[in-house]
Scaffold this active site. Structure first.
Site, PDB file in Angstrom:
ATOM      1  N   ASP A  67       0.659  -1.393   0.130  1.00  0.00           N
ATOM      2  CA  ASP A  67       0.145   0.080   0.236  1.00  0.00           C
ATOM      3  C   ASP A  67       1.399   1.128   0.124  1.00  0.00           C
ATOM      4  O   ASP A  67       2.001   0.740   0.529  1.00  0.00           O
ATOM      5  CB  ASP A  67      -0.792  -0.035   0.889  1.00  0.00           C
ATOM      6  CG  ASP A  67      -0.405  -0.731   2.222  1.00  0.00           C
ATOM      7  OD1 ASP A  67       0.663  -0.257   2.860  1.00  0.00           O
ATOM      8  OD2 ASP A  67      -0.688  -0.896   3.494  1.00  0.00           O
ATOM      9  N   ASN A 136      -7.746  -3.349  14.359  1.00  0.00           N
ATOM     10  CA  ASN A 136      -8.746  -3.553  13.938  1.00  0.00           C
ATOM     11  C   ASN A 136      -9.086  -4.940  12.796  1.00  0.00           C
ATOM     12  O   ASN A 136      -9.961  -5.227  12.447  1.00  0.00           O
ATOM     13  CB  ASN A 136      -9.828  -2.172  13.645  1.00  0.00           C
ATOM     14  CG  ASN A 136      -9.528  -1.652  11.976  1.00  0.00           C
ATOM     15  OD1 ASN A 136      -7.791  -2.582  11.299  1.00  0.00           O
ATOM     16  ND2 ASN A 136      -9.233  -0.794  11.608  1.00  0.00           N
ATOM     17  N   HIS A 138      -7.296  -5.058  10.453  1.00  0.00           N
ATOM     18  CA  HIS A 138      -6.941  -4.662   8.506  1.00  0.00           C
ATOM     19  C   HIS A 138      -5.698  -5.319   8.342  1.00  0.00           C
ATOM     20  O   HIS A 138      -5.269  -6.017   8.652  1.00  0.00           O
ATOM     21  CB  HIS A 138      -7.370  -3.488   7.852  1.00  0.00           C
ATOM     22  CG  HIS A 138      -6.063  -2.599   9.128  1.00  0.00           C
ATOM     23  ND1 HIS A 138      -5.812  -1.360   9.429  1.00  0.00           N
ATOM     24  CD2 HIS A 138      -4.516  -3.022   8.177  1.00  0.00           C
ATOM     25  CE1 HIS A 138      -4.868  -0.675   9.433  1.00  0.00           C
ATOM     26  NE2 HIS A 138      -4.413  -1.678   9.177  1.00  0.00           N
ATOM     27  N   GLU A 143      -9.635  -1.955   4.891  1.00  0.00           N
ATOM     28  CA  GLU A 143      -9.931  -1.783   6.078  1.00  0.00           C
ATOM     29  C   GLU A 143     -11.660  -2.474   6.618  1.00  0.00           C
ATOM     30  O   GLU A 143     -12.071  -3.014   5.636  1.00  0.00           O
ATOM     31  CB  GLU A 143     -10.854  -0.144   6.326  1.00  0.00           C
ATOM     32  CG  GLU A 143      -9.508   0.755   6.076  1.00  0.00           C
ATOM     33  CD  GLU A 143      -8.440   0.854   7.707  1.00  0.00           C
ATOM     34  OE1 GLU A 143      -8.784   0.044   8.350  1.00  0.00           O
ATOM     35  OE2 GLU A 143      -8.412   1.894   8.295  1.00  0.00           O
TER      36      GLU A 143
END
Ligand code: F6R
Length: 241
Positions: A67, A136, A138, A143
């Protein structure tokens, strides 16, 4: 899915460096997916610490990072490309033309995502991808939410993700980009081997859910349960009890 526990982050980083170097030794044209973030720092340090004899020659290896932030100035230290140069690329004999990176400042971001998918396909697909995991759940910048994107795409970062990247931007939240480009879930899941690394107590809940929870878009890493060759490397603090 195999879970490999280590006493601490250094032991984990050493074992991962050994695995990656062995993979390069076995397959000099390895196509390797790489993460940024805090977790892989010790892994990159381990790779830097190895001489060319200890770690296979990187001259034919191709890399693709997961990314990159959107609209960060080319020279900015917070860019993931800058991080990778500092942590790895400047220290191994990887050919500059073999470094795959998303250009977050490309004039047409959809075309940039399509170019990246094609570049990975043209390289023969990813042989091995190393992933971190967000608190979380990801992976890359996929996400949690009601749906996931299969392929490389533009995405909005959630507040906890922006907060955990604050250090790269002089600790100033307002400087952290709101958007990023990321490999998609199918891009990641098509890698022939996947290794996810997690260290520290903040990751224990995400790791537990990834291993045993339902497969859900609300915890993107849970999709690794479907992968035929996925390893989860954890230190003691991140290890579910
Ligand atoms: C970054 C990436 C992210 C990170 C994740 C964990 O390239 O792919 O998914 O791996 O946000 O970041 P750290 O390691 O900083 O906790």
């Amino acid at each position: 899915m195999i879970i490999q526990p280590y006493d601490d982050g250094i032991a984990l980083a050493r074992a991962l460096a050994v695995r990656v170097c062995a993979a390069i030794e076995e397959r000099p044209h390895l196509v390797l997916g790489l993460p940024t973030g805090r977790t892989p720092l010790q892994f990159y340090e381990q790779l830097r610490g190895r001489s060319r004899e200890q770690c296979a020659d990187w001259s034919r290896v191709r890399t693709f990072n997961l990314d990159e932030f959107v609209a960060v100035a080319p020279g900015a230290a917070g860019r993931y490309r800058a991080y990778m140069q500092r942590e790895l690329f400047d220290h191994v004999n990887l050919a500059p033309g073999h470094i795959g990176f998303l250009q977050g400042d490309a004039p047409d971001l959809d075309a940039e995502c399509a170019r990246y998918e094609q570049a990975i396909a043209d390289a023969g697909g990813l042989d091995l991808i190393v992933l971190g995991i967000g608190t979380n759940g990801h992976i890359g910048f996929n996400e949690p939410g009601p749906s996931l994107e299969a392929r490389t795409h533009r995405t909005r970062l959630l507040p906890p993700t922006r907060a955990s990247n604050r250090a790269l931007f002089d600790d100033r939240m307002e400087q952290v980009p709101a958007e990023a480009l990321s490999m998609g879930m199918a891009t990641i899941l098509h890698a022939r081997q996947v290794v996810l690394i997690a260290t520290g107590a903040t990751k224990v809940s995400a790791v537990a859910q990834l291993m045993t929870g339902p497969i859900t878009t609300e915890l993107p890493a849970s999709f690794l349960q479907l992968h035929p060759d996925a390893t989860v490397m954890v230190d003691a603090a991140a290890s579910p009890r």
